[in-house]
Each structure stands twice: as C-alpha cells, then as structure tokens.
Enzyme design. Structure first.
Site, short mmCIF file in Angstrom:
data_model
loop_
_atom_site.label_atom_id
_atom_site.label_comp_id
_atom_site.label_asym_id
_atom_site.label_seq_id
_atom_site.Cartn_x
_atom_site.Cartn_y
_atom_site.Cartn_z
N HIS A 170 0.51 -1.33 -0.31
CA HIS A 170 0.20 -0.04 0.74
C HIS A 170 0.88 1.31 0.47
CE1 HIS A 170 -3.24 2.04 0.54
NE2 HIS A 170 -4.06 2.06 1.17
N ASP A 409 -10.47 -1.51 -19.56
CA ASP A 409 -11.37 -2.17 -21.08
C ASP A 409 -9.69 -2.87 -21.63
OD1 ASP A 409 -11.47 -2.33 -23.75
OD2 ASP A 409 -12.46 -0.42 -24.16
#
Length: 485
Positions: A170, A409
């Site tokens: 993180h 996408d």
C-alpha cells in the site's frame, strides 16, 4: 540458521528515491494489496504482461519496478535498477493456464455472480489460490528481504474466463493511483503509447508541504483523541484483532440503492432541507452502517464513528496536484462522522446519509485538508488523527467508486469473447484481498459494475456475517419502494 533472512545487497548503480511523507506511514506499511479482476472472456496473457512491462520501462514509471530498502535511519527508500532485465525485472509475473472451463474448477466455479437483491455472495479469501503464486509477498518484510519489484502481475486462464491480479504494498499507491496505472496500461495495450504521460511529481514529493501551514482549526479538533484516549481505545478494542475474522463480499443491486436515495431525498425535503443532495455512496454507507452495527442494542447511546477514507486529489487540484495529472502514490484523508447508535437506528436513513454528506462538505475543503494533514504530521508515530471517544465503535469505509474499476477496458487483449457477454474485455467481478493487518469493520466499496450493482466487502468478527445474511435476505423493494425489514 534460524536468524533473520539476509537483506539483499544494495546495487551501486540503482537510482535511490526517497519515500514521500504520506506513503511512509505505519498504516500503509501494514497492508499488502491483491486486486483481482475477473473477465468472462479468454484474454491473451502475453499481451497483458508485455504491455504492463512496457509501462514500467517508460520514463517516470520506473518506480513501479523499484526495490524496497531501508536507509541508514531505518526508513524506507526506493532503489530503481538502471535497467530492467530478466535477472532484475520491472515486475513480478506468473501465469497459470488451467486449460479447462472455470465451471469445472473447484474454486473458479464458485466465483460469484451479481444477485437480484442485497446478499452475501462469497468469501473473497476463499479464492487466494487463484490470485497468487506460492511465495508471493504478503508482508513488507518479504519485500525488504528479497530483490523483487513492488508491482506484481498474476494471471490465471481458463477456456472461458481470465483472472488478472495486480499486487503491491500500500505504500506504493492508493485506489486512485491504481486507476492511473490501469489507464496508462490500457493505453499501451491499445497501441496508444504516445498518450501515456508520466506520473506527477517525478522523484520528488508534491505533498512535502501539505499540513505545514494550517490556516484554521480542524472542525473536530475538540473531539480529537488524546494519547491517553487512543491508549484506552486500543485496550478496549485489542480483542477484536485477536478474534477469528470472516471476510465476505456483498452485492447490492443499483436499483435498490437508487430507490433508497430517492426516498431519502424526499425525506430531507419534507424535513425542510433546501435542495438536498446525496450521492449513491452516501446512501450505501448509511445503509451499511445500520447493517454493520445491528449487533448493538437499538437504544444504546454508544458513539459510532464513521471513518471515511477519501482521495485528496480534488481538494488539492488548485495547487498541489493539478487536475488530470496522474498521481501514483497515496493522497488519502479521513473524514469522521460522529453519531449515536440510537440515532442511527431510530432516525430515518436519510438522517445518516445527510450526516455523511455534510461531513464531506464541511471537512473536505482545502483548508480542512490542511488542518487534518497538520495533525497527522504532529503524530510522533505518523498515524492519522482519530476523533470520537475511547468507548466508540468505529466503522471504516473506503469508497473506490470514483476509480471506476469496472470500466477497465482490456478488449484489446481479447482472444475469445465469452458466450453472451455484452461487454467483452470488461471485468464482471472485482475483489480486493489484503495481507498483513486485518482491520475488522473496515469496508472497501469496490464500486458499481457495468450492470449497475454495488459491491463491498470487509472483515467482521466470526458469527456476525451469518446474522447479517439473514438481515439482508429480509430486504426487498417493490415498485421502487425499498423495505429494510
């Protein structure tokens, strides 16, 4: 023989980059994140690997392939190879081809589908064998004790499904940083390399002065927990970190949230609020707050604190983080909303949703961000401030809806579209797994899928999810009139 693993020797030719202040915190060091995207299509793993590898090799993006090291003060720093090679690659990569349909695999066959009503649909941790290779890092120590890049890619392919998992500590980036990475990766996959811009800030720290010049007090400064208050809170809740926790994924139809939102706005108008505004996220958090504290007595006066993580990018776009410039790092603040348990249960859902929206509006301004960051900098252990009381019950939300993860996408990598799939190359299911620190009652909201459904997950004490499942099964909506009983 049983001592600590030897730290890899530093390579003299590596470029050394200092950690940014708001990346180098105990909170972010505690989490290693794995983010799995499920596609109901057969994608080309080599195309995905080559395009991501090409991104890491581009100017400005090299830090993704940096090795983590400690400096002479014991702090963290990045060591970036002068060149990425087979021996020292820019990302860790593994691919497993199961060569069967997902329905014939004991785990992949359990991957969830959207539900027609609010429901628990799976345990995300059950799919760990599908998101990582044996030996993949699950702690900061493993990154420090190996010469491995920060970013990892793991792909599992079936004849009719592809699972793509990214993993990283993180300290590297937050959800919006991940979104910037995904956008750039997609552009390269589509052959639009010339449109990729380097992350903002280079090797410097654009937030180096954030919090050093507060012009006003934080709106909750009088409710800030003192060191003694934090200690008492920790003692009272330490048991939660040693109990057995269960992770679950919840799907809530978008039409259900839309109905609740419309009803909530009507209630606020009736209550005399002028032109009330609520987002779907406000309503979802309000709904889930009521669900998440359902084990508490309805007439309790116990303070409940909603700790909402949010991106600072919008608040800082006028000066520190220009709009449209990708910032691949951590730029996170926390907005606290303080409510009594009784208030949550006995007042309309609109009351809780409006309290959340009001908190965002009041505590999310540029000046309040500065004030919050100032208190964060004051902490000797670099932890963000908490507000409330030592007896509070805290729920943490991290809403990733703005990252629009379901709009990823990968159609340019599609080899064989899924049968009947309306949007080949777009994910149909996304989950997050975290290793290291497990925060009970912390709920990442993954976002809204392409069919309009909301997904959220989180850890709770063993036994609570079973009760919540019964509660969710009682929720329904008929003719756009939602029922929560």
């Amino acid at each position: 023989m049983f001592g600590k693993p030897a730290t890899p020797a530093k390579v003299p030719t590596d470029s050394v980059i200092a950690f940014r202040f708001f990346d180098d915190t105990p909170l972010w060091k505690a989490f290693i994140l794995y983010s799995m995207f499920v596609f109901d299509d057969l994608l080309d793993p080599q195309k995905l690997h080559r395009s991501l590898e090409a991104l890491v090799k581009r100017d400005g993006w090299h830090k993704l392939g940096a090795r983590l090291r400690r400096n002479h003060n014991g702090g963290l720093e990045y060591h970036v190879p002068v060149e990425f090679t087979k021996q020292r690659p820019g990302l860790t990569y593994a691919h497993v081809d199961y060569a069967i349909n997902a329905a014939d695999h004991p785990l992949a066959s359990k991957l969830p589908k959207a539900s027609s009503q609010p429901a628990i649909v799976c345990d995300p941790d059950e799919f760990q064998d599908l998101i990582r290779s044996e030996g993949s890092p699950t702690s900061m120590r493993e990154y420090l004790n190996q010469d491995i890049p920060q970013l990892g890619l793991y792909i599992a392919t079936f004849k009719d499904k592809t699972l793509v998992t990214l993993y990283w500590p993180h300290t590297l980036m937050d959800a919006m940083g991940k979104k910037a990475l995904l956008n750039a990766w997609t552009l390269i996959l589509q052959g639009r390399d010339d449109e990729v811009v380097p992350p903002y800030g280079g090797g410097g720290d654009p937030l180096a002065h954030l919090g050093k010049n507060p012009a006003e007090l934080h709106g909750l400064s009088n409710r800030r927990l003192s060191v003694l208050g934090l200690a008492k809170y920790g003692i009272r809740n330490i048991g939660d970190f040693f109990r057995t926790h269960e992770n679950r994924m919840v799907c809530i139809p978008g039409s259900f949230i839309a109905s609740l939102r419309a009803k909530a706005i009507e209630e606020l108008v009736s209550a005399g609020v002028d032109q009330p505004f609520l987002t779907e996220g406000d309503v979802l958090c309000a709904l889930w707050t009521r669900v998440a504290i359902s084990h508490l007595p309805n007439d309790s006066q116990r303070l409940v604190v909603l700790n909402n993580a949010y991106s600072l990018r919008t608040a800082l776009e006028a000066d520190l983080l220009p709009k449209g410039a990708p910032y691949v790092s951590n730029a996170i603040g926390f907005i606290h909303v303080l409510l009594d348990t009784q208030e949550i249960f006995k007042k309309p859902l609109s009351h809780v949703a409006f309290a959340i929206r009001s908190g965002i509006q009041q505590l999310g301004t540029r000046a309040q961000v500065e004030a919050f960051a100032s208190m964060w900098r004051e902490s000797s252990v670099k932890l963000p401030p908490l507000f409330g009381s030592s007896r509070m019950h805290m729920i943490t939300y991290s809403n990733w809806s703005k990252a629009r993860l379901y709009e990823l996408d990968f159609s340019a990598a599609t080899v064989k579209p899924g049968e009947g799939n309306k949007k080949p190359g777009f994910p149909t299911y996304i989950q997050n797994n975290q290793f290291g620190l497990v925060l009970p009652n912390a709920f990442p909201i993954i976002g809204k899928d392409n069919e309009g459904n909301f997904w959220l997950s989180g850890y709770m004490n063993k036994g609570q999810w079973e009760k919540i499942g019964h509660q969710l099964s009682g929720m329904s909506y008929v003719k756009n009139k939602p029922s929560l009983t």
